[in-house]
Design a protein around this motif. Structure first.
Motif, PDB file in Angstrom:
ATOM      1  N   SER A 400       0.917  -1.335  -0.004  1.00 57.05           N
ATOM      2  CA  SER A 400       0.096  -0.080  -0.106  1.00 57.05           C
ATOM      3  C   SER A 400       0.824   1.188   0.061  1.00 57.05           C
ATOM      4  CB  SER A 400      -0.796   0.076   1.178  1.00 57.05           C
ATOM      5  OG  SER A 400      -1.850   1.264   1.203  1.00 57.05           O
ATOM      6  N   ARG A 426       4.722  -6.745   9.242  1.00 60.05           N
ATOM      7  CA  ARG A 426       4.772  -5.588   8.675  1.00 60.05           C
ATOM      8  C   ARG A 426       5.985  -5.209   8.048  1.00 60.05           C
ATOM      9  NH1 ARG A 426       1.377  -1.937  13.246  1.00 60.05           N
ATOM     10  NH2 ARG A 426      -1.135  -2.489  12.286  1.00 60.05           N
ATOM     11  N   ARG A 533      -6.903  -5.179   4.503  1.00 58.47           N
ATOM     12  CA  ARG A 533      -7.117  -4.340   5.514  1.00 58.47           C
ATOM     13  C   ARG A 533      -5.731  -4.186   6.343  1.00 58.47           C
ATOM     14  NH1 ARG A 533      -6.907  -4.918  10.665  1.00 58.47           N
ATOM     15  NH2 ARG A 533      -6.375  -6.990  10.494  1.00 58.47           N
ATOM     16  N   PHE A 534      -5.057  -4.992   6.618  1.00 60.93           N
ATOM     17  CA  PHE A 534      -3.716  -5.208   7.277  1.00 60.93           C
ATOM     18  C   PHE A 534      -2.696  -4.023   6.738  1.00 60.93           C
ATOM     19  CE2 PHE A 534       0.313  -7.225   8.761  1.00 60.93           C
ATOM     20  CZ  PHE A 534       0.168  -6.850  10.116  1.00 60.93           C
ATOM     21  N   ILE A 536      -3.319  -1.501   4.361  1.00 64.30           N
ATOM     22  CA  ILE A 536      -3.793  -0.257   4.248  1.00 64.30           C
ATOM     23  C   ILE A 536      -3.834   0.187   5.524  1.00 64.30           C
ATOM     24  CG2 ILE A 536      -6.164  -0.541   4.563  1.00 64.30           C
ATOM     25  CD1 ILE A 536      -6.424   1.364   2.077  1.00 64.30           C
ATOM     26  N   SER A 537      -4.140  -0.372   6.701  1.00 63.70           N
ATOM     27  CA  SER A 537      -4.315   0.067   8.115  1.00 63.70           C
ATOM     28  C   SER A 537      -2.835   0.690   8.702  1.00 63.70           C
ATOM     29  CB  SER A 537      -4.835  -0.871   9.142  1.00 63.70           C
ATOM     30  OG  SER A 537      -3.834  -1.922   9.179  1.00 63.70           O
ATOM     31  N   TYR A 538      -1.770  -0.142   8.185  1.00 64.34           N
ATOM     32  CA  TYR A 538      -0.450   0.063   8.306  1.00 64.34           C
ATOM     33  C   TYR A 538      -0.158   1.152   7.650  1.00 64.34           C
ATOM     34  CZ  TYR A 538       4.671  -0.238   9.066  1.00 64.34           C
ATOM     35  OH  TYR A 538       6.159  -0.202   9.334  1.00 64.34           O
ATOM     36  N   HIS A 539      -0.298   1.331   6.475  1.00 64.64           N
ATOM     37  CA  HIS A 539      -0.004   2.773   5.550  1.00 64.64           C
ATOM     38  C   HIS A 539      -0.584   3.849   6.022  1.00 64.64           C
ATOM     39  CE1 HIS A 539      -0.954   5.532   2.017  1.00 64.64           C
ATOM     40  NE2 HIS A 539       0.445   5.191   2.083  1.00 64.64           N
ATOM     41  N   ARG A 540      -1.851   3.713   6.498  1.00 64.30           N
ATOM     42  CA  ARG A 540      -2.812   4.521   7.263  1.00 64.30           C
ATOM     43  C   ARG A 540      -1.934   5.471   8.353  1.00 64.30           C
ATOM     44  NH1 ARG A 540      -8.860   2.515   6.279  1.00 64.30           N
ATOM     45  NH2 ARG A 540      -9.084   3.359   4.211  1.00 64.30           N
ATOM     46  N   GLN A 541      -1.565   4.518   9.252  1.00 66.13           N
ATOM     47  CA  GLN A 541      -0.742   4.715  10.409  1.00 66.13           C
ATOM     48  C   GLN A 541       0.431   5.635  10.393  1.00 66.13           C
ATOM     49  OE1 GLN A 541      -0.259   1.204  13.176  1.00 66.13           O
ATOM     50  NE2 GLN A 541       1.460   2.404  14.081  1.00 66.13           N
ATOM     51  N   SER A 544      -0.260   8.926   8.483  1.00 71.12           N
ATOM     52  CA  SER A 544      -0.646   9.904   9.651  1.00 71.12           C
ATOM     53  C   SER A 544       0.478  10.226  10.560  1.00 71.12           C
ATOM     54  CB  SER A 544      -1.810   9.158  10.683  1.00 71.12           C
ATOM     55  OG  SER A 544      -2.248  10.039  11.545  1.00 71.12           O
TER      56      SER A 544
END
Length: 606
Positions: A400, A426, A533-534, A536-541, A544
C-alpha cells in the motif's frame, strides 16, 4: 422448557429456513403429524421452545421421536404437499383434510363444445383436470378471468353438434351480458370456440405469454384513448394472470405414478433423495446418505440408492426420473432424464432437497468438529489447484502506498483456514523509490522468507498474492531465482467492478472461476480482505505519523509534554524558533530550553 432429546436437538440445528413441509414420527416410525411452514426451522423449533397450553399439542410433542422435512419452492407448494401427505398417512394429530376432501381443481369437459368449471372430484372420463389449488378463491379468480377473456358456455345443457346445426338451442341471458359467446346459436364458429378453449388452457397452465402481450397492448391502447376505467379493468386481468396462472410443482394431475431422484456427493459420502409421485401428486419424500466402499462410480451409487429407496417406500412404479443415467439392474424400469416441463421441475425440486440435506449434514458435522470443515475446504483448494499437500499454512501479501510515498506492505498468515494474527508481519519498503508495486513485492518476499530460512522456521504450503499474473511472477522470481525455493503461488484477480471473480494458478496462470456462494470462494475473499485491511491500516498509520511530524520531533530529549508546552505558549513552531533563550528557558527550564535554543540556532551543545 420442553425436554428435548439430543437427536431432536441435532435435527433442529439442521432444518433450513426455507418453505416446506415437516413430518413428525413416533418411536414406531409412524407419521403422527404433518405440517407446513413458510420457514421450516422457526416453525418446527417453536414446538420445543415452550410448554404449550393445549393438551393435544403437549401430547404431540412428547411423542415426537423423529423429524423429516421436504423443501419446496413456495408457500403454495407447501399447502399442496401438506394436503397430499395428510391424505396419504392420515396422521393421528391432524384434524383437517383427513376426511378425503381435496383442494379444488379446474375441469375442461370432453364435449363437442366444452365447459370449464371448478370441481373437487376427478373423473377421468369426464374431462381433463388442472390443479388442485390451495385456495378456493384462487380457482374462482382464475375462472372469472377465463370467462372474461374466453366467453365459453357455463350451462349444463347436453349440447351436441347436430343439435346446434339444427337450431335446437337458444341463447340465454349470459349471452346478452357478454359472458357467453352464444355457440348454441352459432354466434361464433366452432373453430373460434376451440380457440377460446385453447386460450383457457394456456391461462390455466401459466403459458400465456402471447395473451399477456395482447392484454398489455390493449391496456396501452385504452390509456392512449384516455379510457382509464377500461384500462384499469384490463390491468386487473393482467395482475390476475400473473398471480394465479402459474402451475405448482407439487401437483400435476395429468402425470401418472413416478419416482424422481436427486443426487449429490461430498468426498466419500453420497446423498440421494426420492420424491414419490402417485396419481400426479407428491405423496412421499426421503433423503438418505450412502458411503462409498470400493471407489464405486456415481452411476453405480445411484443405481444402488434407487433400489434401496424404492424398497424403503414400497414403490412399484416403472417410471423413474434421474439427473443422469445410472447403472441399472432392473431392466423393467423406464428411466428418463428430464430436460424441460413438469418433470424437469420435479427433478429440480428433488435436487434442491438433496443439496439442502447435504448442506445440513455438513453444517452439523462442522459444528461438532470445526477443524473438519477447515480441512475439507482446504482439501477442495488442493484438489482444484492440484497441490502436492493440503495447504494448511498459507501466506498472503499486499502492499500500500500513495504515488510511492509512505510505501508499506503486509503479510497475513492463515493456518487451517483461520487467521493467525500473532504471525502477521508489517514491512516498510526500504530499497524502492517511487511507485513500483512489483519491486515492492520482490523486496518484502525476499525479506520474509530470508528471515524464515535464517531462523530455520517452516515455510508456507501456499502463497496467495492480492493481484494478478504480475504479482505472481514477482513472487516466483524471488523464491526460485534468489532463494532457491519452490512454493506454490496463486493470485486473486478482480473484475472491472473491483470484485474478486477468479483464482489464478500455474505458469502461465490458468483461471479458476468459483460461485460466490461456495465456501472455498468465501475463504479466499476473507484472506484477500484481511491482507488488504492489514496493509492499508499500516499505511494509514505511517502516513498519519508523517503528516503530524514536526521539527520538534528531531530534537533529542523533547518529548510529547515539552512539545505541548512550546505549542501552547508560542502557538507555532516558527514562533518557537524565533524566541530568545530566556523565553525558552522560562517555558521548558534551563537545561531543555538551552538545548532547544541551540538546536534552532545550530549551536553545538558543549
Amino acid at each position: 422448557m420442553v425436554r428435548v432429546s439430543e437427536h431432536i436437538r441435532q435435527l433442529l440445528r439442521q432444518i433450513p429456513e426455507e418453505p416446506g413441509v415437516y413430518q413428525y414420527f413416533d418411536k414406531d416410525g409412524t407419521v403422527i403429524y404433518v405440517g407446513k411452514a413458510k420457514n421450516l426451522r422457526r416453525r418446527v423449533a417453536s414446538y420445543f421452545q415452550k410448554e404449550h397450553e393445549w393438551l393435544k399439542t403437549r401430547q404431540l410433542v412428547r411423542h415426537i421421536a423423529d423429524i423429516r422435512y421436504v423443501v419446496v419452492p413456495s408457500e403454495q407448494d407447501a399447502f399442496l404437499l401438506e394436503n397430499n401427505l395428510i391424505k396419504q398417512y392420515q396422521p393421528h394429530y391432524n384434524i383437517l383434510l383427513k376426511d378425503g376432501k381435496s383442494y379444488p381443481s379446474i375441469c375442461i369437459t370432453k364435449e363437442p363444445y366444452p365447459r370449464i368449471f371448478k370441481t373437487r372430484q376427478l373423473l377421468k372420463n369426464v374431462g381433463e383436470y388442472y390443479g388442485p389449488y390451495s385456495y378456493g378463491n384462487t380457482v374462482d379468480l382464475v375462472l372469472e378471468l377465463i370467462h372474461r377473456l374466453c366467453p365459453v358456455r357455463t350451462c349444463q345443457m347436453l349440447m351436441t353438434e347436430k343439435g346446434v346445426d339444427e337450431g335446437r338451442y337458444k341463447v340465454c341471458l349470459k349471452y346478452h351480458l357478454h359472458t357467453c359467446c352464444g355457440i348454441c346459436e352459432q354466434k361464433v364458429s366452432k373453430e373460434q370456440y376451440g380457440e377460446y378453449i385453447e386460450m383457457a388452457r394456456k391461462i390455466i397452465r401459466g403459458d400465456a405469454r402471447l395473451l399477456t402481450r395482447q392484454l398489455q397492448q390493449r391496456m396501452n391502447d385504452l390509456s392512449e384513448q384516455m379510457l382509464y376505467e377500461e384500462a384499469g379493468e384490463v390491468k386487473a386481468q393482467l395482475d390476475l394472470l400473473d398471480k394465479f396462472c402459474s402451475k405448482t410443482v407439487i401437483t400435476n394431475t395429468v402425470a401418472g405414478d413416478l419416482d424422481v431422484f436427486g443426487y449429490t456427493e461430498e468426498e466419500q459420502n453420497i446423498y440421494v433423495s426420492i420424491l414419490h409421485v402417485h396419481n400426479g401428486s407428491i405423496v412421499q419424500g426421503q433423503t438418505v446418505t450412502f458411503r462409498r466402499q470400493l471407489q464405486e462410480s456415481r452411476e453405480e451409487m445411484l443405481a444402488m440408492a434407487m433400489h434401496r429407496l424404492r424398497e424403503m417406500l414400497g414403490s412399484t412404479t416403472k417410471d423413474v426420473i434421474v439427473p443422469f443415467l445410472p447403472d441399472l439392474i432392473d431392466e423393467n424400469l423406464r428411466v428418463n432424464i428430464a430436460i424441460s416441463g413438469d418433470k424437469k421441475r420435479l427433478l429440480d425440486l428433488a435436487m434442491k432437497n438433496v443439496q439442502q440435506y447435504r448442506e445440513d449434514c455438513l453444517r452439523q458435522a462442522d459444528k461438532l468438529n470445526p477443524d473438519q470443515r477447515s480441512m475439507r475446504i482446504l482439501g477442495k483448494l488442493q484438489s482444484l489447484l492440484g497441490l502436492p499437500i493440503v495447504p494448511v499454512f498459507i501466506d498472503s501479501f499486499d502492499n500500500s502506498h500513495i504515488q510511492g510515498s509512505d510505501a508499506v506492505a503486509g503479510c497475513v498468515v492463515f493456518r487451517k483456514a483461520r487467521p493467525s494474527k500473532s504471525e502477521y508481519k508489517r514491512f516498510k519498503i526500504r530499497t524502492v523509490s517511487g511507485p513500483d508495486d512489483y519491486a515492492d513485492m520482490r523486496e518484502i518476499v525476499h525479506r520474509r522468507y530470508k528471515d524464515l530460512l535464517d531462523e530455520n522456521m517452516p515455510l508456507p504450503d501456499l502463497i496467495i498474492a492480492d493481484g494478478g499474473e504480475g504479482q505472481m511472477n514477482a513472487i516466483r522470481e524471488v523464491l526460485e531465482n534468489q532463494l532457491g525455493l519452490h512454493i506454490p503461488v496463486a493470485g486473486l484477480k478482480k473484475d472491472d467492478h473491483h470484485r474478486t471473480n477468479v483464482l489464478l494458478y500455474g505458469t502461465p496462470p490458468q483461471e479458476y472461476g468459483m460461485k460466490v456462494t461456495d465456501e472455498l470462494f468465501r475463504l479466499l475473499v476473507q484472506i484477500q480482505d484481511e491482507v488488504h485491511r492489514f496493509a492499508i491500516s499500516y499505511h494509514r498509520q505511517k502516513r498519519s505519523k508523517s503528516q503530524t511530524h514536526s521539527e520538534l520531533d528531531d530534537i533529542h530529549g523533547v518529548g510529547e509534554v515539552a512539545k505541548q508546552k512550546l505549542l501552547r505558549h508560542f502557538r507555532s513552531v516558527a514562533r518557537a524558533k524565533s524566541a530568545d533563550l530566556d523565553e525558552l528557558r522560562q517555558v521548558l527550564g534551563n537545561s531543555l530550553g538551552t538545548k532547544v535554543y541551540e538546536h534552532f540556532r545550530g549551536v553545538l551543545s558543549l
